[in-house]
Design a protein around this motif. Structure first.
Motif, PDB file in Angstrom:
ATOM      1  N   LYS A  81       0.826  -1.202   0.000  1.00 14.43           N
ATOM      2  CA  LYS A  81       0.000   0.000   0.000  1.00 14.43           C
ATOM      3  C   LYS A  81       0.866   1.260   0.000  1.00 14.43           C
ATOM      4  CE  LYS A  81      -3.693   0.387   2.389  1.00 14.43           C
ATOM      5  NZ  LYS A  81      -4.649   0.489   3.533  1.00 14.43           N
ATOM      6  N   THR A  82       0.497   2.185  -0.864  1.00 14.34           N
ATOM      7  CA  THR A  82       1.211   3.462  -0.993  1.00 14.34           C
ATOM      8  C   THR A  82       0.273   4.600  -0.598  1.00 14.34           C
ATOM      9  OG1 THR A  82       2.632   2.648  -2.776  1.00 14.34           O
ATOM     10  CG2 THR A  82       2.335   5.021  -2.626  1.00 14.34           C
ATOM     11  N   PRO A  83       0.749   5.570   0.173  1.00 13.25           N
ATOM     12  CA  PRO A  83      -0.088   6.716   0.539  1.00 13.25           C
ATOM     13  C   PRO A  83      -0.210   7.694  -0.622  1.00 13.25           C
ATOM     14  CG  PRO A  83       2.091   6.976   1.493  1.00 13.25           C
ATOM     15  CD  PRO A  83       2.077   5.628   0.834  1.00 13.25           C
ATOM     16  N   LEU A  84      -1.067   7.378  -1.553  1.00 15.73           N
ATOM     17  CA  LEU A  84      -1.166   8.143  -2.784  1.00 15.73           C
ATOM     18  C   LEU A  84      -1.639   9.572  -2.534  1.00 15.73           C
ATOM     19  CD1 LEU A  84      -2.822   5.504  -5.143  1.00 15.73           C
ATOM     20  CD2 LEU A  84      -0.416   6.199  -5.097  1.00 15.73           C
ATOM     21  N   THR A  85      -1.118  10.485  -3.336  1.00 16.84           N
ATOM     22  CA  THR A  85      -1.620  11.845  -3.338  1.00 16.84           C
ATOM     23  C   THR A  85      -2.986  11.845  -4.028  1.00 16.84           C
ATOM     24  OG1 THR A  85      -0.445  12.295  -5.404  1.00 16.84           O
ATOM     25  CG2 THR A  85       0.695  12.827  -3.349  1.00 16.84           C
ATOM     26  N   SER A  86      -3.576  13.015  -4.179  1.00 15.45           N
ATOM     27  CA  SER A  86      -4.940  13.094  -4.722  1.00 15.45           C
ATOM     28  C   SER A  86      -5.005  13.335  -6.219  1.00 15.45           C
ATOM     29  CB  SER A  86      -5.721  14.207  -4.003  1.00 15.45           C
ATOM     30  OG  SER A  86      -5.771  13.974  -2.612  1.00 15.45           O
ATOM     31  N   ASP A  87      -3.856  13.592  -6.848  1.00 17.69           N
ATOM     32  CA  ASP A  87      -3.909  13.955  -8.258  1.00 17.69           C
ATOM     33  C   ASP A  87      -2.555  13.732  -8.925  1.00 17.69           C
ATOM     34  OD1 ASP A  87      -2.200  16.253  -7.670  1.00 17.69           O
ATOM     35  OD2 ASP A  87      -3.985  17.232  -6.875  1.00 17.69           O
ATOM     36  N   ASN A  88      -2.498  14.054 -10.202  1.00 17.00           N
ATOM     37  CA  ASN A  88      -1.253  13.999 -10.972  1.00 17.00           C
ATOM     38  C   ASN A  88      -0.688  15.392 -11.227  1.00 17.00           C
ATOM     39  OD1 ASN A  88      -0.432  11.281 -11.531  1.00 17.00           O
ATOM     40  ND2 ASN A  88      -2.341  11.041 -12.693  1.00 17.00           N
ATOM     41  N   VAL A  89      -1.058  16.332 -10.368  1.00 18.52           N
ATOM     42  CA  VAL A  89      -0.555  17.701 -10.456  1.00 18.52           C
ATOM     43  C   VAL A  89       0.686  17.876  -9.600  1.00 18.52           C
ATOM     44  CG1 VAL A  89      -1.079  20.134 -10.015  1.00 18.52           C
ATOM     45  CG2 VAL A  89      -2.831  18.616 -10.964  1.00 18.52           C
ATOM     46  N   GLY A  90       0.669  17.270  -8.414  1.00 18.05           N
ATOM     47  CA  GLY A  90       1.716  17.527  -7.434  1.00 18.05           C
ATOM     48  C   GLY A  90       1.334  18.741  -6.605  1.00 18.05           C
ATOM     49  N   GLY A  91       2.182  19.090  -5.672  1.00 17.76           N
ATOM     50  CA  GLY A  91       1.876  20.222  -4.806  1.00 17.76           C
ATOM     51  C   GLY A  91       1.039  19.795  -3.617  1.00 17.76           C
ATOM     52  N   LEU A  92       0.961  20.669  -2.612  1.00 23.16           N
ATOM     53  CA  LEU A  92       0.220  20.384  -1.387  1.00 23.16           C
ATOM     54  C   LEU A  92      -0.601  21.590  -0.976  1.00 23.16           C
ATOM     55  CD1 LEU A  92       2.986  18.629   0.792  1.00 23.16           C
ATOM     56  CD2 LEU A  92       1.116  17.509  -0.456  1.00 23.16           C
TER      57      LEU A  92
ATOM     58  N   PHE B  86       5.729  23.738  -1.933  1.00 18.05           N
ATOM     59  CA  PHE B  86       5.341  22.436  -2.474  1.00 18.05           C
ATOM     60  C   PHE B  86       4.462  22.688  -3.697  1.00 18.05           C
ATOM     61  CE2 PHE B  86       5.990  22.140   2.066  1.00 18.05           C
ATOM     62  CZ  PHE B  86       6.859  21.061   2.182  1.00 18.05           C
ATOM     63  N   GLY B  87       5.120  22.989  -4.811  1.00 20.81           N
ATOM     64  CA  GLY B  87       4.402  23.378  -6.013  1.00 20.81           C
ATOM     65  C   GLY B  87       4.082  22.215  -6.927  1.00 20.81           C
ATOM     66  N   ALA B  88       3.425  22.541  -8.028  1.00 23.91           N
ATOM     67  CA  ALA B  88       3.053  21.543  -9.028  1.00 23.91           C
ATOM     68  C   ALA B  88       4.297  20.987  -9.719  1.00 23.91           C
ATOM     69  CB  ALA B  88       2.112  22.172 -10.052  1.00 23.91           C
ATOM     70  N   ARG B  89       4.126  19.838 -10.321  1.00 25.07           N
ATOM     71  CA  ARG B  89       5.248  19.201 -11.006  1.00 25.07           C
ATOM     72  C   ARG B  89       5.661  19.991 -12.245  1.00 25.07           C
ATOM     73  NH1 ARG B  89       3.449  16.293 -15.545  1.00 25.07           N
ATOM     74  NH2 ARG B  89       1.178  16.156 -15.657  1.00 25.07           N
ATOM     75  N   LEU B  90       6.908  19.785 -12.651  1.00 25.17           N
ATOM     76  CA  LEU B  90       7.442  20.423 -13.848  1.00 25.17           C
ATOM     77  C   LEU B  90       7.094  19.620 -15.096  1.00 25.17           C
ATOM     78  CD1 LEU B  90      11.008  21.209 -12.484  1.00 25.17           C
ATOM     79  CD2 LEU B  90       9.115  22.831 -12.709  1.00 25.17           C
ATOM     80  N   ALA B  91       6.947  20.325 -16.206  1.00 22.46           N
ATOM     81  CA  ALA B  91       6.720  19.665 -17.491  1.00 22.46           C
ATOM     82  C   ALA B  91       7.228  20.592 -18.594  1.00 22.46           C
ATOM     83  CB  ALA B  91       5.239  19.359 -17.686  1.00 22.46           C
ATOM     84  N   ILE B  92       7.334  20.066 -19.794  1.00 22.64           N
ATOM     85  CA  ILE B  92       7.689  20.880 -20.952  1.00 22.64           C
ATOM     86  C   ILE B  92       6.413  21.519 -21.485  1.00 22.64           C
ATOM     87  CG2 ILE B  92       8.585  20.848 -23.308  1.00 22.64           C
ATOM     88  CD1 ILE B  92      10.458  18.620 -22.505  1.00 22.64           C
ATOM     89  N   LEU B  93       6.351  22.851 -21.406  1.00 26.93           N
ATOM     90  CA  LEU B  93       5.136  23.580 -21.772  1.00 26.93           C
ATOM     91  C   LEU B  93       5.302  24.394 -23.050  1.00 26.93           C
ATOM     92  CD1 LEU B  93       4.059  24.900 -18.246  1.00 26.93           C
ATOM     93  CD2 LEU B  93       3.489  22.734 -19.357  1.00 26.93           C
ATOM     94  N   GLY B  94       6.123  23.911 -23.937  1.00 28.34           N
ATOM     95  CA  GLY B  94       6.361  24.619 -25.182  1.00 28.34           C
ATOM     96  C   GLY B  94       7.850  24.782 -25.428  1.00 28.34           C
ATOM     97  N   PHE B  95       8.187  25.692 -26.346  1.00 28.21           N
ATOM     98  CA  PHE B  95       9.579  25.840 -26.753  1.00 28.21           C
ATOM     99  C   PHE B  95       9.938  27.308 -26.939  1.00 28.21           C
ATOM    100  CE2 PHE B  95       8.031  21.728 -27.985  1.00 28.21           C
ATOM    101  CZ  PHE B  95       9.038  20.876 -27.559  1.00 28.21           C
ATOM    102  N   ASN B  96      11.179  27.611 -26.616  1.00 24.37           N
ATOM    103  CA  ASN B  96      11.698  28.954 -26.810  1.00 24.37           C
ATOM    104  C   ASN B  96      12.061  29.169 -28.283  1.00 24.37           C
ATOM    105  OD1 ASN B  96      11.709  29.737 -23.944  1.00 24.37           O
ATOM    106  ND2 ASN B  96      13.298  28.159 -23.751  1.00 24.37           N
ATOM    107  N   LEU B  97      12.383  30.401 -28.640  1.00 31.57           N
ATOM    108  CA  LEU B  97      12.715  30.702 -30.030  1.00 31.57           C
ATOM    109  C   LEU B  97      13.937  29.943 -30.512  1.00 31.57           C
ATOM    110  CD1 LEU B  97      12.065  34.571 -30.112  1.00 31.57           C
ATOM    111  CD2 LEU B  97      10.621  32.730 -31.023  1.00 31.57           C
ATOM    112  N   ASP B  98      14.861  29.616 -29.579  1.00 34.52           N
ATOM    113  CA  ASP B  98      16.056  28.873 -29.992  1.00 34.52           C
ATOM    114  C   ASP B  98      15.825  27.364 -30.033  1.00 34.52           C
ATOM    115  OD1 ASP B  98      15.901  28.259 -27.317  1.00 34.52           O
ATOM    116  OD2 ASP B  98      17.920  28.931 -26.810  1.00 34.52           O
TER     117      ASP B  98
END
Length: 483
Positions: free
Chosen positions: A84-95, A105-117
């Motif tokens: 048994k794992t004490p699961l969080t409530s979502d796939n966002v992260g943070g508390l 305790f913020g949300a998880r990081l992801a790639i949200l697009g691309f820079n000009l380079d």
């Protein structure tokens, strides 16, 4: 456009298995047996690695891919029970703390697009967390991995007490599921009468110091404190005959958080070089005078001399380990340029602080201590890590436990990389496959690799025939929208 295509291809490949019929990630097809181990009741103790922390947060999908959870799945075929794992409530992260988001305790990081380079924009996902610290969930839980936990935290009463949150004596992740406010992580483990355990702890005892650039806000745990806690943990876990597996601590230099920026990140043109060298001329002259006056050695004068060249340059940093001569000349503060023995931390990028590297500092404005792990601090961390690892391996030998050399594996990942099929998994940030976007914690595939080396150690020690998992089925990145 080509760079954008390259990054888009990377993201898409993160969820596609590598097709290679020659790949063989499991031992020969022999019956899976436990050997002399008993996996009926397995508990996992540790820190964020055991919990499955990834991309700067704890979330359901990451928890499912923790090395501890993967191990439990491999134990099932050898008589393992429920895990048994004490699961969080979502796939966002943070508390949430009493309904309010906590910026620590913020949300998880992801790639949200691309820079000009063509480089990826890495940022927290734009969704709200629903995991409430004050909403207690019922255990007991087998996975007792806690992000942020140090060795002595696992034996500290009240580490799951909500009243301790404001005092800094409690861990919000443990507050969610501790069986009682005054309990310890160790007691919540031993009360389950485990037949088998895993213990991988000690990383945070050095990591906090390292990620803050050794600025003193999060000191290294003294070796005596670590030794006392570790002995207590293993003694209590084995008191009723449980077998287990323990792991040592990698060097922080194996993590992309410390290697991605590089020691010489400043690229300068001739006009910039001339202006900067003119600006530092009086400072360098003061060093010559200090050396002639016997205040510093010639070696330190050379070390502290600031000199820029066209092309790549080390950043000007404050090094507290240098000789203090400001009493003689207030202008001779403890400055030098970074060398290949220093590590500029990943958090020096993209922060709002006025003295960070991305704001154009490291030239006329020196980098503050928290942005650079200096050569002297690296030596302190290595000494502490080596001392912890001596204790871990000696304890494993004395107690007859399986021992995992994660230091060696992580060193290999960060140097030559580890090959499987037609893929070479390295510690390269974003592209290497072994680490998540926070630069410290493994990706899902990295956790699967860790599970496999735990399996190897268990099989050797207990004559088990547990099988590897196929690394190809584990992603190297999670998408921004994760269901």
């Amino acid at each position: 456009m080509i760079k954008n295509f390259r990054w888009l291809l990377l993201v898409s490949l993160a969820f596609v298995a590598c097709n290679n019929d020659d790949e063989d990630t499991t031992p020969a097809e022999v019956p899976v047996t436990p050997g002399s181990a008993v996996f009926t009741k397995y508990v996992a103790l540790g820190d964020s690695f055991a919990a499955g922390y990834s991309d700067g947060a704890l979330f359901i999908k990451g928890q499912g891919g923790s090395y501890a959870n993967i191990l439990s799945q491999q134990f099932t075929a050898a008589g393992g029970g429920e895990f048994k794992t004490p699961l969080t409530s979502d796939n966002v992260g943070g508390l949430l703390f009493g309904g309010a988001p906590n910026p620590k305790f913020g949300a998880r990081l992801a790639i949200l697009g691309f820079n000009l380079d063509g480089t990826p924009k890495i940022a927290p996902v734009p969704f709200a967390s629903t995991t409430e610290v004050m909403t207690h969930i019922t255990g007991p839980f087998n996975n007792l991995g806690l992000p942020g936990a140090k060795s002595y935290h696992l034996i500290a009463p009240g580490y799951g007490n909500p009243a301790g949150l404001s005092l800094g004596t409690a861990n919000p992740y443990f507050v969610r599921f501790a069986t009682a406010p005054g309990t310890t992580v160790l007691k919540d483990a031993t009360d389950q009468n485990p037949t088998f355990f895993s213990l991988w702890i000690g990383g945070n005892d050095v990591l906090g110091y390292a990620t803050t650039g050794g600025d003193g806000t999060d000191p290294i745990t003294p070796t005596a404190t670590f030794n006392f806690a570790y002995e207590k943990l293993v003694t209590d876990l084995t008191a009723k005959g449980a077998k287990g597996v323990v792991a040592n601590i990698p060097y922080v230099s194996a993590l992309p958080f410390f290697t991605t920026v590089g020691f010489n990140p400043l690229t300068l043109v001739a006009a910039q070089v001339t202006a900067l060298n003119n600006a530092y001329a009086s400072y360098n002259g003061g060093l010559v005078a200090a050396k002639n006056a016997g205040l510093i050695t010639e070696a330190e004068r050379v070390q502290r001399t600031i000199n820029f060249v066209v092309g790549k340059n080390g950043a000007v940093m404050i090094d507290e380990y240098l000789t203090d001569i400001t009493g003689v000349n207030p202008g001779l503060i403890k400055l030098r340029q970074t060398t290949n023995k220093d590590y500029i931390v990943l958090s020096s990028q993209g922060t709002a602080a006025k003295d960070h590297l991305s704001a154009g500092n490291g030239t006329a404005v020196p980098l503050q201590d928290r942005w650079v792990l200096s050569e002297s601090e690296v030596k302190e961390l290595k000494a502490a890590t080596d001392a912890y690892n001596i204790t871990i391996e000696a304890t494993a030998t004395a107690k007859g436990l399986a021992f995992v050399d994660t230091r060696a594996t992580m060193t290999q990942v960060s140097t030559t990389g580890i090959n499987f099929g037609n893929f070479n998994m390295t510690s390269a940030y974003v592209t290497g496959g072994a680490f998540s976007l926070d630069g410290v914690h493994p990706s899902a595939r990295g956790y699967a690799l860790i599970a496999n080396i735990f399996v190897d150690a268990i099989n050797v020690k207990y004559n088990s025939t547990l099988r590897h998992v196929d690394l190809r089925i584990y992603p190297i990145q999670y998408p921004a929208n994760l269901q």
